[in-house]
Design a protein around this motif. Structure first.
Motif, PDB file in Angstrom:
ATOM      1  N   GLY A  61      -5.639  -2.163   3.186  1.00 59.60           N
ATOM      2  CA  GLY A  61      -4.832  -1.646   2.083  1.00 59.60           C
ATOM      3  C   GLY A  61      -4.730  -2.603   0.919  1.00 59.60           C
ATOM      4  N   LEU A  62      -4.499  -3.874   1.221  1.00 59.78           N
ATOM      5  CA  LEU A  62      -4.312  -4.870   0.164  1.00 59.78           C
ATOM      6  C   LEU A  62      -5.592  -5.081  -0.641  1.00 59.78           C
ATOM      7  CD1 LEU A  62      -2.242  -7.498   2.176  1.00 59.78           C
ATOM      8  CD2 LEU A  62      -1.393  -5.990   0.371  1.00 59.78           C
ATOM      9  N   TYR A  63      -6.714  -5.204   0.054  1.00 57.04           N
ATOM     10  CA  TYR A  63      -7.968  -5.446  -0.672  1.00 57.04           C
ATOM     11  C   TYR A  63      -8.421  -4.185  -1.403  1.00 57.04           C
ATOM     12  CZ  TYR A  63     -12.231  -7.888  -1.855  1.00 57.04           C
ATOM     13  OH  TYR A  63     -13.234  -8.519  -2.566  1.00 57.04           O
ATOM     14  N   GLY A  64      -8.365  -3.054  -0.704  1.00 65.41           N
ATOM     15  CA  GLY A  64      -8.775  -1.808  -1.342  1.00 65.41           C
ATOM     16  C   GLY A  64      -7.937  -1.493  -2.570  1.00 65.41           C
ATOM     17  N   GLY A  65      -6.626  -1.680  -2.463  1.00 72.25           N
ATOM     18  CA  GLY A  65      -5.750  -1.432  -3.602  1.00 72.25           C
ATOM     19  C   GLY A  65      -5.977  -2.420  -4.725  1.00 72.25           C
ATOM     20  N   GLY A  66      -6.209  -3.674  -4.362  1.00 74.83           N
ATOM     21  CA  GLY A  66      -6.437  -4.704  -5.382  1.00 74.83           C
ATOM     22  C   GLY A  66      -7.671  -4.435  -6.220  1.00 74.83           C
ATOM     23  N   VAL A  67      -8.785  -4.111  -5.578  1.00 69.21           N
ATOM     24  CA  VAL A  67     -10.014  -3.891  -6.350  1.00 69.21           C
ATOM     25  C   VAL A  67      -9.987  -2.550  -7.081  1.00 69.21           C
ATOM     26  CG1 VAL A  67     -11.453  -5.432  -4.977  1.00 69.21           C
ATOM     27  CG2 VAL A  67     -11.237  -3.050  -4.294  1.00 69.21           C
TER      28      VAL A  67
END
Length: 303
Positions: A61-67
């Motif tokens: 979630g964190l990486y997908g949302g960040g990019v």
């Protein structure tokens, strides 16, 4: 199906796999990978395995949302420089991309909270750092690479937070991905226009520092250099040849390949760290993520 693929493109699936490797490496550092218990039926299981699953979901979630937020904030610039991307091409409405990015970050924080409140706080910090980088940090020549490096350092520390008591002893390991990702971020500066030799050389220097740090870590931590050495050889083979080619010619295509190699090599970096603390076997387990990431990199853009 093409619409689903467009939304997936926003999350950089190949990169998400490298973020999962961060969590697994952090988990290995704490000894979580070695915690096995035999129950009354003589079945072997890990009482902390569910924490690993929650943290894996958190980093997705964190990486997908960040990019995804990266493309959200870059929509106007991408319309000129990268019109094939999902938002400027019209395959994903900008407002939808924004909501998806936000919900993914929320999912990441909530998943981390299922482990403990410290994990939740670390996840929230990563989410805020990611949005800060997307909106402002990436435009700063010095702060930008550090900002991005802190996101990745936080991700490794998030894995360690499964055992909060271990954070006091091993928080410093976050400097390894921080420096490595800062190097990748520096190298990527010429991905569109090329001619960034000073940044490429700076990235090369940071890579050398990382190799030296891993050698020292492997020697100091119970003298497990033999466990780590094969991973370091593979790591060196992956990151340096494409970067040297980029330094020689400084053209966007070669710089892009150097960036791609650096991003995917994060898995090998994490395998190296894992092998130091949990043995070569767990290093191999983390390395299994490499072919998955490479396969996804052929289907979806890494940068």
């Amino acid at each position: 199906m093409s619409k689903i693929k467009a939304y997936l493109q926003l999350t950089r699936p190949a990169n998400i796999v490298t973020a999962i490797a961060d969590i697994w490496a952090g988990f290995a550092v704490t000894g979580g990978a070695l915690v096995l218990i035999t129950d009354e039926k003589n079945l072997i299981y890990s009482p902390v395995f569910q924490d690993l699953l929650w943290l894996t979901l958190a980093t997705i979630g964190l990486y997908g949302g960040g990019v995804a937020f990266n493309d959200f904030f870059d929509a106007e610039l991408d319309a000129k420089e990268r019109p094939e991307r999902p938002i400027p091409s019209g395959r994903v409405p900008k407002v939808n991309a924004g909501w998806m990015a936000f919900l993914l970050l929320v999912m990441g924080v909530l998943a981390a909270l299922q482990v403990n409140w410290i994990s939740g706080v670390i996840a929230l910090a990563i989410a805020l750092l990611a949005v800060l980088y997307d909106y402002w940090g990436k435009h700063q020549s010095i702060i930008g690479p550090i900002n991005m490096g802190l996101c990745r350092a936080g991700n490794l520390i998030l894995g360690i937070s499964a055992f909060p008591v271990m954070l006091k002893s091993y928080w410093f390991l976050g400097f390894i991905p921080l420096v490595f990702v800062a190097a990748i971020t520096m190298i990527s500066r010429g991905e569109v226009h090329g001619k960034n030799k000073s940044a490429l050389l700076g990235g090369f220097s940071f890579y050398v520092l990382i190799i030296l740090a891993l050698f020292v870590l492997g020697f100091v931590e119970e003298k497990k250099l033999l466990h780590t050495f094969p991973f370091l050889v593979l790591f060196t083979y992956m990151i340096f040849p494409p970067l040297i080619k980029a330094i020689r010619q400084q053209v966007p295509e070669l710089i892009g390949k150097a960036v791609k190699a650096g991003v995917i090599s994060l898995i090998i970096l994490n395998a190296s760290i894992s092998s130091v603390f949990a043995g070569w076997q767990f290093g191999v387990l983390v390395l299994v993520l490499l072919p998955i990431s490479i396969w996804m990199a052929k289907k979806f853009a890494v940068t």
